[in-house]
Motif scaffolding. Structure first.
Motif, PDB file in Angstrom:
ATOM      1  N   PHE A  29       4.459  -6.850  -9.273  1.00 47.00           N
ATOM      2  CA  PHE A  29       5.245  -6.643  -8.023  1.00 47.00           C
ATOM      3  C   PHE A  29       4.845  -5.728  -7.288  1.00 47.00           C
ATOM      4  N   ALA A  30       3.584  -5.110  -7.655  1.00 49.01           N
ATOM      5  CA  ALA A  30       2.865  -4.047  -7.116  1.00 49.01           C
ATOM      6  C   ALA A  30       2.974  -4.210  -5.312  1.00 49.01           C
ATOM      7  N   GLY A  31       2.667  -5.527  -5.098  1.00 46.51           N
ATOM      8  CA  GLY A  31       2.607  -6.058  -3.530  1.00 46.51           C
ATOM      9  C   GLY A  31       3.797  -5.869  -2.931  1.00 46.51           C
ATOM     10  N   ILE A  32       5.073  -5.948  -3.778  1.00 51.28           N
ATOM     11  CA  ILE A  32       6.211  -5.675  -3.125  1.00 51.28           C
ATOM     12  C   ILE A  32       6.538  -4.308  -2.856  1.00 51.28           C
ATOM     13  N   ASP A  33       6.270  -3.640  -4.005  1.00 55.11           N
ATOM     14  CA  ASP A  33       6.282  -1.978  -3.821  1.00 55.11           C
ATOM     15  C   ASP A  33       5.574  -1.543  -2.670  1.00 55.11           C
ATOM     16  N   LEU A  34       4.479  -1.894  -2.479  1.00 59.45           N
ATOM     17  CA  LEU A  34       3.409  -1.405  -1.373  1.00 59.45           C
ATOM     18  C   LEU A  34       4.108  -1.982   0.019  1.00 59.45           C
ATOM     19  N   ALA A  35       4.642  -3.050   0.005  1.00 60.05           N
ATOM     20  CA  ALA A  35       5.333  -3.454   1.338  1.00 60.05           C
ATOM     21  C   ALA A  35       6.559  -2.644   1.508  1.00 60.05           C
ATOM     22  N   THR A  36       7.243  -2.255   0.771  1.00 58.17           N
ATOM     23  CA  THR A  36       8.476  -1.375   0.745  1.00 58.17           C
ATOM     24  C   THR A  36       8.098   0.073   1.204  1.00 58.17           C
TER      25      THR A  36
END
Length: 202
Positions: A10-17
């Motif tokens: 989920f790191a990519g989702i956190d970076l997008a947020t």
């Protein structure tokens, strides 16, 4: 998160947020700022919960919730009590997620449920996440004050005062009605009045 747990990155989702937050505010957030923003509003954060940090707890709690539901629908002769969680790779990955390692109290409660599943009363995700958030905020405050000391910019009484100010600033954000001003404008617009009026939010 409740379905796939720590297996999914989920790191990519956190970076997008985090990127969206920077775009909206016009401020680039460093690691400390993002850690604070990802805390609940009650703890002085923005409520932008980290998916990567939440995934393991969400999946473990969902597994226990699902087992309780199945146990109420299927007879014990059809559904083994253990449900063979020791053979569930997704569950084991969440249980061994390194992000859970610092939270001994949560791991102990999870082990208690594994050993005596009949004692699981539900609400695991809410309770365990709240514990994790509290401990993460404490660790964040400690890290910020320690970093200030290592930087060497301040020393002696000036350093001690600044460290107290950092703790007070973050802790004050989690006080009762600290975020009431966020709702004040909406309350005024709905009432047809002008200006900003802070009101108690039920």
């Amino acid at each position: 998160m409740r379905a796939v747990g720590a297996v999914f990155d989920f790191a990519g989702i956190d970076l997008a947020t985090q990127s969206c937050l920077a775009t909206i505010t016009g401020i680039e957030t460093d690691a400390s700022a993002w850690a604070l923003a990802s805390l609940p509003v009650r703890l002085g954060g923005l409520g932008l919960h980290s998916c990567a940090d939440t995934a393991a707890i969400a999946h473990i709690a969902a597994t226990f919730d699902g087992e309780a539901c199945l146990s109420s629908l299927v007879t014990p002769y059809v559904l083994p009590h253990a449900m063979l969680l020791d053979e569930d790779d997704t569950f084991l990955a969440s249980l061994e997620d390194p992000r859970l390692a610092p939270f001994d109290s949560i791991l102990e409660k999870i082990q208690d449920v594994l050993q005596a599943r009949d004692n699981y009363g539900g609400r695991g995700q809410k309770v365990w996440s709240a514990t994790a958030h509290d401990e993460r905020r404490k660790a964040l405050i400690d890290a910020m004050t320690e970093e200030l000391g290592r930087s060497g910019q301040l020393q002696g009484s000036a350093l001690a005062l600044k460290q107290v100010q950092i703790r007070a600033r973050i802790q004050s954000c989690s006080g009762q009605h600290a975020s009431a001003w966020l709702y004040g404008r909406l309350a005024c617009e709905k009432s047809g009045k002008t200006g900003l009026r802070i009101v108690a939010i039920p």
